[in-house]
Write a protein that holds these residues in place. Structure first.
Motif, PDB file in Angstrom:
ATOM      1  N   ASP A 263       0.712  -1.209  -0.093  1.00 17.24           N
ATOM      2  CA  ASP A 263      -0.066  -0.006  -0.166  1.00 17.24           C
ATOM      3  C   ASP A 263       0.945   1.216   0.146  1.00 17.24           C
ATOM      4  N   ARG A 264       1.919   1.246   0.665  1.00 18.89           N
ATOM      5  CA  ARG A 264       2.845   2.546   0.856  1.00 18.89           C
ATOM      6  C   ARG A 264       3.493   2.613  -0.418  1.00 18.89           C
ATOM      7  N   PHE A 265       3.845   1.729  -1.161  1.00 19.10           N
ATOM      8  CA  PHE A 265       4.551   1.949  -2.643  1.00 19.10           C
ATOM      9  C   PHE A 265       3.402   2.399  -3.680  1.00 19.10           C
ATOM     10  N   SER A 266       2.322   1.777  -3.397  1.00 18.95           N
ATOM     11  CA  SER A 266       1.396   2.202  -4.545  1.00 18.95           C
ATOM     12  C   SER A 266       1.056   3.509  -4.278  1.00 18.95           C
ATOM     13  N   LYS A 267       0.865   4.098  -3.014  1.00 17.85           N
ATOM     14  CA  LYS A 267       0.459   5.534  -2.760  1.00 17.85           C
ATOM     15  C   LYS A 267       1.528   6.303  -3.042  1.00 17.85           C
ATOM     16  N   GLN A 268       2.919   5.933  -2.938  1.00 16.81           N
ATOM     17  CA  GLN A 268       3.969   6.888  -3.347  1.00 16.81           C
ATOM     18  C   GLN A 268       3.960   6.850  -4.889  1.00 16.81           C
ATOM     19  N   VAL A 269       3.565   5.808  -5.588  1.00 15.21           N
ATOM     20  CA  VAL A 269       3.594   6.141  -7.134  1.00 15.21           C
ATOM     21  C   VAL A 269       2.478   7.066  -7.630  1.00 15.21           C
ATOM     22  N   GLU A 270       1.269   6.967  -6.819  1.00 13.32           N
ATOM     23  CA  GLU A 270       0.143   7.668  -6.932  1.00 13.32           C
ATOM     24  C   GLU A 270       0.399   9.189  -6.877  1.00 13.32           C
ATOM     25  N   ALA A 271       1.200   9.510  -5.762  1.00 14.10           N
ATOM     26  CA  ALA A 271       1.328  10.747  -5.460  1.00 14.10           C
ATOM     27  C   ALA A 271       2.568  11.306  -6.267  1.00 14.10           C
ATOM     28  N   LEU A 272       3.547  10.614  -6.755  1.00 13.09           N
ATOM     29  CA  LEU A 272       4.477  11.116  -7.819  1.00 13.09           C
ATOM     30  C   LEU A 272       3.726  11.544  -9.104  1.00 13.09           C
ATOM     31  N   VAL A 273       2.874  10.505  -9.427  1.00 10.76           N
ATOM     32  CA  VAL A 273       2.180  10.691 -10.844  1.00 10.76           C
ATOM     33  C   VAL A 273       1.333  12.194 -10.686  1.00 10.76           C
ATOM     34  N   ALA A 274       0.622  12.432  -9.541  1.00  7.61           N
ATOM     35  CA  ALA A 274      -0.211  13.542  -9.064  1.00  7.61           C
ATOM     36  C   ALA A 274       0.710  14.723  -9.143  1.00  7.61           C
ATOM     37  N   SER A 275       2.002  14.726  -8.614  1.00  4.44           N
ATOM     38  CA  SER A 275       2.998  15.824  -8.404  1.00  4.44           C
ATOM     39  C   SER A 275       3.413  16.273  -9.953  1.00  4.44           C
ATOM     40  N   TYR A 289      -5.428  13.164   3.207  1.00  3.05           N
ATOM     41  CA  TYR A 289      -6.736  13.548   2.613  1.00  3.05           C
ATOM     42  C   TYR A 289      -6.764  13.119   1.186  1.00  3.05           C
ATOM     43  N   PHE A 290      -6.002  13.584   0.381  1.00  6.15           N
ATOM     44  CA  PHE A 290      -5.989  13.098  -0.968  1.00  6.15           C
ATOM     45  C   PHE A 290      -5.738  11.675  -1.424  1.00  6.15           C
ATOM     46  N   LEU A 291      -4.714  11.180  -0.738  1.00  4.79           N
ATOM     47  CA  LEU A 291      -4.360   9.919  -1.046  1.00  4.79           C
ATOM     48  C   LEU A 291      -5.129   8.891  -0.002  1.00  4.79           C
ATOM     49  N   GLU A 292      -5.325   9.363   1.169  1.00  9.38           N
ATOM     50  CA  GLU A 292      -6.159   8.499   2.027  1.00  9.38           C
ATOM     51  C   GLU A 292      -5.153   7.507   2.758  1.00  9.38           C
ATOM     52  N   TYR A 293      -3.654   8.257   2.525  1.00 12.62           N
ATOM     53  CA  TYR A 293      -2.686   7.388   3.349  1.00 12.62           C
ATOM     54  C   TYR A 293      -1.419   8.347   3.260  1.00 12.62           C
ATOM     55  N   ARG A 301       6.237  13.341  -0.267  1.00  9.69           N
ATOM     56  CA  ARG A 301       5.397  14.174   0.464  1.00  9.69           C
ATOM     57  C   ARG A 301       5.647  15.589   0.041  1.00  9.69           C
ATOM     58  N   LEU A 302       6.753  16.304  -0.111  1.00  6.92           N
ATOM     59  CA  LEU A 302       7.049  17.602  -0.495  1.00  6.92           C
ATOM     60  C   LEU A 302       6.570  17.887  -1.818  1.00  6.92           C
ATOM     61  N   ALA A 303       6.941  17.268  -2.813  1.00  9.29           N
ATOM     62  CA  ALA A 303       6.552  17.056  -4.322  1.00  9.29           C
ATOM     63  C   ALA A 303       4.942  17.250  -4.193  1.00  9.29           C
ATOM     64  N   PHE A 304       4.398  16.234  -3.841  1.00  6.74           N
ATOM     65  CA  PHE A 304       2.813  16.161  -3.690  1.00  6.74           C
ATOM     66  C   PHE A 304       2.326  17.346  -3.132  1.00  6.74           C
ATOM     67  N   GLU A 305       2.790  17.853  -1.777  1.00  3.82           N
ATOM     68  CA  GLU A 305       2.052  18.661  -1.019  1.00  3.82           C
ATOM     69  C   GLU A 305       2.389  20.201  -1.596  1.00  3.82           C
ATOM     70  N   THR A 306       3.694  20.394  -1.341  1.00  4.29           N
ATOM     71  CA  THR A 306       4.062  21.873  -1.823  1.00  4.29           C
ATOM     72  C   THR A 306       4.971  22.094  -3.169  1.00  4.29           C
ATOM     73  N   GLY A 307       4.890  21.216  -3.800  1.00  4.12           N
ATOM     74  CA  GLY A 307       5.448  21.244  -5.049  1.00  4.12           C
ATOM     75  C   GLY A 307       6.905  21.045  -5.371  1.00  4.12           C
ATOM     76  N   TRP A 308       7.470  20.998  -6.567  1.00  5.24           N
ATOM     77  CA  TRP A 308       8.949  20.375  -6.827  1.00  5.24           C
ATOM     78  C   TRP A 308       9.739  21.447  -6.553  1.00  5.24           C
ATOM     79  N   VAL A 309       9.334  22.671  -6.509  1.00  7.40           N
ATOM     80  CA  VAL A 309       9.995  23.820  -6.280  1.00  7.40           C
ATOM     81  C   VAL A 309      10.452  23.833  -4.728  1.00  7.40           C
TER      82      VAL A 309
END
Length: 402
Positions: A263-275, A289-293, A301-309
């Motif tokens: 579950d962790r790895f699948s959510k990380q991939v999902e978060a990377l795609v979303a970022s 909240y968005f990933l439910e995980y 986390r940083l890339a997904f939540e506050t961006g690549w910059v």
């Protein structure tokens, strides 16, 4: 005379505050933590002993840009009505906590006196050793210490999470290892107690953290440290195997793939795609909240939540701090900075499997990398070459160790 007496009392109070501040890092189960309460008192008592120099400007700019990117992400998230998914107070609180830990780094960056740093590190080490010892007693079944175990089997001390407790022990392990390498047997005993506590935290991430930090510390002075490192690595493996035989699958099962890892790895991939699709991020603290995980990865986390910059600014600050610590370690012969470099290397490795962004001890290490004091070892190559510290009269070993 009265002025001189007042200065002595003030100085002793500052040292006491530094010692208690280091000890307080071991008590972070409740919010605000003991450390959070002691820090402003320590600052007020020792404000005259802080100093920031032009050499800190680039680091301060990077911290400022990182904080600004967090604020920008928050405003953009609120403007896009993401607060319908993530409560706005959650995003604001998460951002403020990030600001707070970033400012911890700025505070420790301004420390300039060796004795203050020594007392703080002494408190850090004593706290880590104390709760390691108490945790081991709890693991052995001593009544009244059950709260120091997580789930009845993992050492957690007075932390919320055994993974963070295990990682907290790594800098203390390096300090004790560095001193034991200078033929101080009592420090070796401390190292063994801390190592046992690290193993009993049953944290795979903390184990990786320690092994990476150990390798990094060794490579800074390979000829002098390889024998000791091989001995300690062998001891680590032997202790692990013995604990596995003694406790059955409690240890060995932690090495394998856990049911929740998928579950962790699948959510990380999902978060990377979303970022990649939303490079400015979805707002601080929004992953759950968005990933439910939880992402269980600081970079993701940083890339997904506050961006690549934001991620780039954080990496730039961490990388620059490590480079400065490395320079102080190799050029000035600072054992403290060598340990800081190795500790940060371990934390960066563990950041791939756990969220480390709000770890107080990580930001403290980042700040201490820029601290104004570096002491030289009498046997360090820089002194042997007649380097800048060869005749400075600086004490040997860690700050305050003579």
């Amino acid at each position: 005379m009265w002025q001189s007496l007042e200065q002595k009392v003030d100085f002793k109070m500052k040292l006491l505050a530094s010692l208690i501040l280091g000890l307080s890092l071991s008590v972070v189960r409740w919010e605000p933590s003991f450390f959070d309460l002691v820090l402003p008192i320590a600052i007020l008592l020792g404000y005259r002993y802080f100093s920031w120099s032009p050499g800190h400007v680039l680091a301060l700019v990077l911290i400022g840009l990182f904080m600004l990117s967090q604020l920008l992400s928050l405003f953009l998230a609120l403007g896009r009505d993401f607060d319908e998914v993530v409560p706005w107070d959650r995003m604001v609180f998460y951002m403020l906590v990030t600001f707070y830990v970033s400012l911890i780094s700025v505070v420790f960056m301004g420390l300039k006196e060796k004795v203050s740093i020594y007392y703080f590190l002494a408190g850090y080490f004593v706290g880590a050793l104390l709760f390691s010892l108490l945790g081991i007693f709890a693991f052995l079944g001593m009544p009244g210490l059950e709260s120091l175990l997580w789930g009845g089997s993992r050492l957690v001390g007075l932390f919320k999470d055994p993974n963070v407790f295990g990682a907290f022990l790594v800098p203390a392990l390096l300090f004790s290892l560095a001193e034991s390498s200078r033929r101080k047997p009592l420090w070796l005993l401390g190292f063994l107690l801390l190592l046992a506590a690290l193993l009993l935290s049953l944290s795979r991430g903390a184990w990786v953290n320690f092994l990476v930090a150990l390798v990094a510390w060794t490579f800074l002075r390979p000829k002098a440290r390889w024998p000791l490192t091989l001995l300690m690595f062998s001891l680590f493996i032997a202790t692990f195997l013995y604990a596995t035989l003694l406790l059955g699958d409690t240890f060995s099962s932690r090495l394998g793939f856990q049911p929740y890892d998928r579950d962790r790895f699948s959510k990380q991939v999902e978060a990377l795609v979303a970022s990649w699709e939303d490079p400015i991020g979805k707002g601080p603290g929004s992953a759950e909240y968005f990933l439910e995980y939880a992402t269980h990865n600081s970079y993701v986390r940083l890339a997904f939540e506050t961006g690549w910059v934001s991620l780039c600014f954080w990496l730039a600050f961490v990388g620059l701090s490590m480079a400065y610590a490395l320079r102080c370690g190799l050029k000035q012969g600072s054992l403290l900075h060598e340990i800081i470099f190795a500790s940060l290397a371990g934390i960066l490795a563990e950041s791939f499997v756990i969220d480390t962004l709000h770890w107080r001890h990580m930001w403290i290490m980042l700040g201490l990398a820029w601290s104004g004091y570096a002491c030289a070892l009498s046997d360090h190559p820089s002194r042997a070459r007649g380097g800048p510290d060869a005749s400075s009269g600086a004490p040997e070993g860690l700050p305050g160790q003579g």
